[in-house]
Motif scaffolding. Structure first.
Motif, PDB file in Angstrom:
ATOM      1  N   ARG A  81      26.984  52.167  -5.458  1.00 25.20           N
ATOM      2  CA  ARG A  81      26.737  51.338  -4.260  1.00 25.20           C
ATOM      3  C   ARG A  81      27.466  51.898  -3.047  1.00 25.20           C
ATOM      4  O   ARG A  81      26.903  51.975  -1.948  1.00 25.20           O
ATOM      5  CB  ARG A  81      27.160  49.892  -4.514  1.00 25.20           C
ATOM      6  N   PHE A  82      28.724  52.276  -3.224  1.00 27.56           N
ATOM      7  CA  PHE A  82      29.501  52.813  -2.102  1.00 27.56           C
ATOM      8  C   PHE A  82      28.848  54.079  -1.553  1.00 27.56           C
ATOM      9  O   PHE A  82      28.685  54.227  -0.338  1.00 27.56           O
ATOM     10  CB  PHE A  82      30.940  53.096  -2.539  1.00 27.56           C
ATOM     11  N   GLN A  84      25.734  55.078  -1.808  1.00 30.42           N
ATOM     12  CA  GLN A  84      24.449  54.757  -1.182  1.00 30.42           C
ATOM     13  C   GLN A  84      24.630  54.143   0.202  1.00 30.42           C
ATOM     14  O   GLN A  84      23.863  54.442   1.114  1.00 30.42           O
ATOM     15  CB  GLN A  84      23.648  53.793  -2.068  1.00 30.42           C
ATOM     16  N   GLU A  85      25.630  53.313   0.354  1.00 31.04           N
ATOM     17  CA  GLU A  85      25.820  52.593   1.614  1.00 31.04           C
ATOM     18  C   GLU A  85      26.563  53.389   2.682  1.00 31.04           C
ATOM     19  O   GLU A  85      26.364  53.141   3.865  1.00 31.04           O
ATOM     20  CB  GLU A  85      26.571  51.284   1.340  1.00 31.04           C
ATOM     21  N   HIS A  86      27.426  54.330   2.289  1.00 24.63           N
ATOM     22  CA  HIS A  86      28.328  54.933   3.264  1.00 24.63           C
ATOM     23  C   HIS A  86      28.322  56.456   3.367  1.00 24.63           C
ATOM     24  O   HIS A  86      28.965  56.984   4.269  1.00 24.63           O
ATOM     25  CB  HIS A  86      29.779  54.509   2.965  1.00 24.63           C
ATOM     26  N   CYS A  87      27.662  57.152   2.456  1.00 26.87           N
ATOM     27  CA  CYS A  87      27.935  58.586   2.377  1.00 26.87           C
ATOM     28  C   CYS A  87      26.742  59.511   2.539  1.00 26.87           C
ATOM     29  O   CYS A  87      26.899  60.727   2.401  1.00 26.87           O
ATOM     30  CB  CYS A  87      28.620  58.892   1.039  1.00 26.87           C
ATOM     31  N   ASN A  88      25.552  59.014   2.814  1.00 27.09           N
ATOM     32  CA  ASN A  88      24.397  59.893   2.929  1.00 27.09           C
ATOM     33  C   ASN A  88      24.623  60.973   3.972  1.00 27.09           C
ATOM     34  O   ASN A  88      25.081  60.703   5.074  1.00 27.09           O
ATOM     35  CB  ASN A  88      23.129  59.107   3.261  1.00 27.09           C
ATOM     36  N   GLY A  90      26.828  63.196   4.090  1.00 25.74           N
ATOM     37  CA  GLY A  90      28.221  63.513   4.362  1.00 25.74           C
ATOM     38  C   GLY A  90      28.706  64.663   3.498  1.00 25.74           C
ATOM     39  O   GLY A  90      28.245  64.849   2.377  1.00 25.74           O
ATOM     40  N   ILE A  95      33.898  62.953   1.334  1.00 29.75           N
ATOM     41  CA  ILE A  95      33.754  61.837   0.402  1.00 29.75           C
ATOM     42  C   ILE A  95      34.981  61.772  -0.506  1.00 29.75           C
ATOM     43  O   ILE A  95      35.534  60.701  -0.747  1.00 29.75           O
ATOM     44  CB  ILE A  95      32.454  61.970  -0.410  1.00 29.75           C
ATOM     45  N   LEU A  98      37.781  59.925   1.140  1.00 29.43           N
ATOM     46  CA  LEU A  98      37.606  58.539   1.620  1.00 29.43           C
ATOM     47  C   LEU A  98      38.573  57.596   0.929  1.00 29.43           C
ATOM     48  O   LEU A  98      38.901  57.753  -0.247  1.00 29.43           O
ATOM     49  CB  LEU A  98      36.174  58.064   1.360  1.00 29.43           C
TER      50      LEU A  98
END
Length: 104
Positions: A81-82, A84-88, A90, A95, A98
């Motif tokens: 989930r993390f 998918q929500e924050h790292c596309n 990157g 990562i 983070l």
């Protein structure tokens, strides 16, 4: 707590990060190692218990997949989930650096 250093980022006592990268296509296999490339997407394994996910990256005009396995399947779902929500799109190195205080 940094993503790469999270205490649950292990499988059977062995660190899971960064994954080993396997070439899936592109110009040639550059045999990347470590925190390299650009993150494109993540998919959680359908095999139960789903304590493994697959990261897809691009590196030097080629594509790679890396398996990330952890002992805790709930933690694995949180990782997916993390990402998918924050790292596309990157960098993998970013990562790994983070801060993940809310994942436990």
């Amino acid at each position: 707590m940094l993503f790469r250093d999270h205490p649950l980022m292990h499988y059977r006592g062995v660190p899971s990060w960064p994954p080993d990268w396997v070439w899936t296509g592109g110009l040639e296999d550059k045999c990347p190692k470590g925190e390299v490339g650009v993150f494109r997407r993540v998919a959680q394994s359908n095999i139960q218990p789903s304590n493994r996910c697959f990261l897809f990256i691009d590196y030097e005009e080629s594509s790679y997949i890396g398996g990330l396995t952890v002992d805790n399947h709930a933690f694995c779902a949180q990782i997916v989930r993390f990402l998918q929500e924050h790292c596309n799109n990157g960098p993998i190195a970013e990562i790994g650096g983070l801060d993940l205080p809310h994942i436990h």
